[in-house]
Each structure stands twice: as structure tokens, then as C-alpha cells.
Design a protein around this motif. Structure first.
Motif, PDB file in Angstrom:
ATOM      1  N   GLY A   1     -14.365 -46.936 -69.639  1.00 58.18           N
ATOM      2  CA  GLY A   1     -12.974 -46.677 -69.313  1.00 58.18           C
ATOM      3  C   GLY A   1     -12.037 -47.384 -70.264  1.00 58.18           C
TER       4      GLY A   1
ATOM      5  N   ARG B   1      -5.127 -53.208 -65.592  1.00 52.43           N
ATOM      6  CA  ARG B   1      -5.402 -51.947 -64.907  1.00 52.43           C
ATOM      7  C   ARG B   1      -6.570 -51.263 -65.616  1.00 52.43           C
TER       8      ARG B   1
ATOM      9  N   ASP C   1      -8.844 -48.086 -65.957  1.00 49.02           N
ATOM     10  CA  ASP C   1      -8.857 -46.651 -65.689  1.00 49.02           C
ATOM     11  C   ASP C   1     -10.198 -46.098 -66.155  1.00 49.02           C
TER      12      ASP C   1
ATOM     13  N   GLU D   1     -13.426 -43.601 -66.877  1.00 52.94           N
ATOM     14  CA  GLU D   1     -13.583 -42.195 -67.234  1.00 52.94           C
ATOM     15  C   GLU D   1     -14.189 -41.466 -66.043  1.00 52.94           C
TER      16      GLU D   1
ATOM     17  N   VAL E   1      -8.582 -45.760 -60.154  1.00 51.50           N
ATOM     18  CA  VAL E   1      -8.103 -46.874 -60.978  1.00 51.50           C
ATOM     19  C   VAL E   1      -8.287 -48.171 -60.195  1.00 51.50           C
TER      20      VAL E   1
ATOM     21  N   THR F   1      -7.756 -52.614 -60.207  1.00 49.91           N
ATOM     22  CA  THR F   1      -7.002 -53.738 -60.772  1.00 49.91           C
ATOM     23  C   THR F   1      -7.744 -55.063 -60.613  1.00 49.91           C
TER      24      THR F   1
ATOM     25  N   GLU G   1      -4.178 -52.263 -74.937  1.00 55.71           N
ATOM     26  CA  GLU G   1      -4.996 -51.270 -74.248  1.00 55.71           C
ATOM     27  C   GLU G   1      -6.288 -51.108 -75.032  1.00 55.71           C
TER      28      GLU G   1
END
Length: 167
Positions: free
Chosen positions: A60, A75, A77, A79, A84, A86, A101
Motif C-alpha cells: 500500500g 494514513r 491506504d 492496495e 484505510v 491509521t 507519501e
């Protein structure tokens, strides 16, 4: 009738005994160089295994929102259809900055993440680069093998410079 005279035969010298010290020194220096490289691989493998053997693991993207002294959180995220999250963290290092990111992979059975891609892969092998540089000193100075020493130093230096440029 002429008498042939032959020169007296020279006495053959007794074979010289070689001291075992040069062999012991070479064996010891070889063992130290091998130990340095194995320690570098061992230290690198802790993170590199998750990058190299990532098939079947959760991949991800992590958007870093904050960092403490040791870890960064944000965060995650994943795949695919997973939600999602945290509650995931990544080790704080030069490879992870706040407000960045990064593509990541989850360490199995934990909430820890490892950065993937070229930058993450090179960063994972960073200890090996340092150990190759140290081993090059032992190979060149202790074993007196300049070409293998230059090869080890070049590989270690390329790994360090490559990591610096990609991270």
C-alpha cells in the motif's frame, strides 16, 4: 687416456621450514573480513527480506502525518478492497520524512511498515554497504589483496552513494 674431472656436486640445501604465522594471519584476516560481510547481510536482511520477498504480503501507500523520536505514523491506504488504517507505523530514518507519501509493505503479523521501491530497497541494504567498506580495509591491509579490496570498496561505496541519491 685423459682423466675426466668432475666438479664436486654442490650440497643441496635443506628445505626451509615455513613459519605458520603468515598462514594464521591470512586465515584470521579472512575470517574477520567474512564476519564483517556476514554481519552486514544479517543487519540488512531484517528489512530487506520484506522488500525482496514481498509476494503475498500486504502492499500500500503510507501518507506520513507525524513523527516521534523513533517512529512515524500516518494514513495507510492498502492496495485492494481493504479499508484505510491509521494504526500503522514505520521506523523513522532518512528514508522517511514528515509529510511524505511512500510505497510500503506490511511486516507479517505486525503493524509495522517497510518502505519499498528503489529508495527503500537501497536503504534496507545500507548496513551491507558499510560492512563492505570495512571489509575492504581488512582485505587490502590484512590479506594484502588490493584488487578484491578495491572491488569490495567500490560495491560498498556504490551502495552508499546510490542510497544517498535515491533517498
Amino acid at each position: 687416456m685423459s682423466r675426466r674431472t668432475t666438479a664436486p656436486r654442490p650440497k643441496t640445501a635443506a628445505p626451509k621450514r615455513r613459519s605458520p604465522l603468515p598462514f594464521a594471519r591470512a586465515a584470521l584476516m579472512g575470517l574477520v573480513a567474512l564476519l564483517l560481510v556476514v554481519a552486514g547481510v544479517w543487519a540488512s536482511w531484517a528489512d530487506a527480506q520484506h522488500i525482496l520477498l514481498s509476494k503475498g504480503r500486504e502492499h500500500g501507500t503510507l501518507a506520513v502525518t507525524g513523527c516521534s523520536a523513533e517512529v512515524c505514523t500516518g494514513r495507510f491506504d492498502p492496495e485492494g478492497p481493504a479499508p484505510v488504517r491509521t494504526d500503522m507505523s514505520i521506523e523513522r530514518s532518512v528514508a522517511v520524512r514528515s509529510d511524505g507519501e511512500y510505497p510500503v509493505v506490511v511486516k507479517p503479523g505486525s503493524r509495522e511498515l517497510v518502505r519499498t521501491g528503489l529508495g527503500g530497497g537501497l536503504h534496507a541494504w545500507l548496513p551491507l554497504g558499510g560492512s563492505l567498506l570495512l571489509a575492504a580495509l581488512v582485505i587490502g591491509g590484512g590479506l594484502r589483496l588490493p584488487r578484491p579490496a578495491w572491488a569490495a570498496a567500490s560495491l560498498g561505496g556504490l551502495l552508499l552513494v546510490g542510497t544517498f541519491l535515491t533517498v
